[in-house]
Design an enzyme around this catalytic site. Structure first.
Site, short mmCIF file in Angstrom:
data_model
loop_
_atom_site.label_atom_id
_atom_site.label_comp_id
_atom_site.label_asym_id
_atom_site.label_seq_id
_atom_site.Cartn_x
_atom_site.Cartn_y
_atom_site.Cartn_z
N TYR A 85 11.42 12.66 -72.69
CA TYR A 85 10.16 11.91 -72.65
C TYR A 85 9.18 12.57 -71.67
O TYR A 85 8.01 12.81 -72.00
CB TYR A 85 10.43 10.47 -72.23
N LYS A 103 5.45 14.41 -72.27
CA LYS A 103 4.23 14.04 -71.57
C LYS A 103 3.67 15.22 -70.78
O LYS A 103 2.44 15.35 -70.63
CB LYS A 103 4.50 12.84 -70.65
N GLY A 107 0.92 -3.60 -75.29
CA GLY A 107 0.93 -2.89 -74.02
C GLY A 107 -0.39 -2.28 -73.63
O GLY A 107 -1.46 -2.89 -73.72
N ILE A 108 -0.33 -1.03 -73.18
CA ILE A 108 -1.51 -0.32 -72.69
C ILE A 108 -2.56 -0.18 -73.80
O ILE A 108 -3.75 -0.40 -73.58
CB ILE A 108 -1.12 1.05 -72.13
N GLY A 121 3.05 6.03 -78.52
CA GLY A 121 4.12 6.74 -77.81
C GLY A 121 5.23 5.78 -77.44
O GLY A 121 5.27 4.64 -77.91
#
Length: 236
Positions: A140, A144, A13-14, A79
């Site tokens: 979540y 954050k 992913g990121i 995460g």
């Protein structure tokens, strides 16, 4: 001069996109992940260093830090969303909240604390946040939101040494495993409709922002949450 970059959660992913972006710059990149096979495969494909490390495990994070010398860029990309539970018990609720806080807040806190003395005088700490911190985020989103609050205090601590600290708050991004196969066509359309530019984000959008935040042009940018979401959430 070759920079050294550490990216937690850098195998998909990121995180993986950010690793690829810095590797293309010929930086010496270290990526971490919890699964040995995935770490090994990513390291081989991107031609970077792979380290098996659970960023929520203090002993493993400490061992990771011991492997590193001077560090120019830390990207806290580890995460994710803890598995949903329909169990009505308080123990199940507590487990869910603990998991989201550990994955999305404490992973960054532990890793940064372990390596911050290795950061160079023009270093950068970049943490991946979420639009979920602004609305409908549950445990979540709360994690954050806490990440952004922690980043502000971290910036005040490290800025006198020349180290910048910023959060990239990502909106809806395709090309990740975040939704665990649960994204529907209707939900996708609704999330895209919320944006001003009528498209979802990509992992390369976030990688490009991370690369900029670690560049000379961003040296006076610190303590900030940068919203990268196509206008789905705006600030003024």
């Amino acid at each position: 001069m070759t920079r050294t970059v550490l990216i937690t959660g850098g195998t998909s992913g990121i995180g993986r996109a950010i690793a690829a972006r810095f590797a293309a710059d010929r930086a010496e990149v270290f990526v971490t992940g919890r699964t040995p096979d995935t770490v090994e495969r990513t390291a081989k494909e991107l031609q970077v260093h792979g380290v098996v490390c659970d960023a929520t495990n203090s002993a493993q994070v400490e061992a990771l830090a011991d492997r590193l010398g001077a560090l120019d860029v830390l990207v806290n990309a580890a995460g994710g969303l803890a598995p949903a539970t329909t169990a009505p018990s308080l123990d199940a609720l507590l487990s869910r909240w603990r998991a989201d806080l550990a994955q999305n807040l404490l992973s960054a806190v532990l890793t940064t604390a372990a390596v911050q003395d290795k950061l160079t005088g023009d270093g950068s700490v970049i943490s991946i946040g979420s639009i979920g911190a602004e609305r409908r985020g549950g445990s979540y989103g709360a994690a954050k939101a806490a990440l952004a609050a922690w980043n502000a205090s971290l910036s005040a601590e490290l800025a006198p040494r020349g180290v910048t600290c910023n959060v990239i708050s990502a909106g809806y991004v395709t090309g990740t495993n975040f939704f665990r196969g649960g994204m529907t066509d209707d939900r996708h359309r609704a999330l895209v409709e919320e944006t001003h530019n009528k498209r979802p984000g990509t992992v390369d959008d976030i990688a490009g922002t991370a690369h900029f935040l670690a560049s000379p042009g961003a040296r006076h940018l610190t303590g900030q949450t940068i919203h990268v979401n196509g206008g789905a959430h705006t600030t003024r």
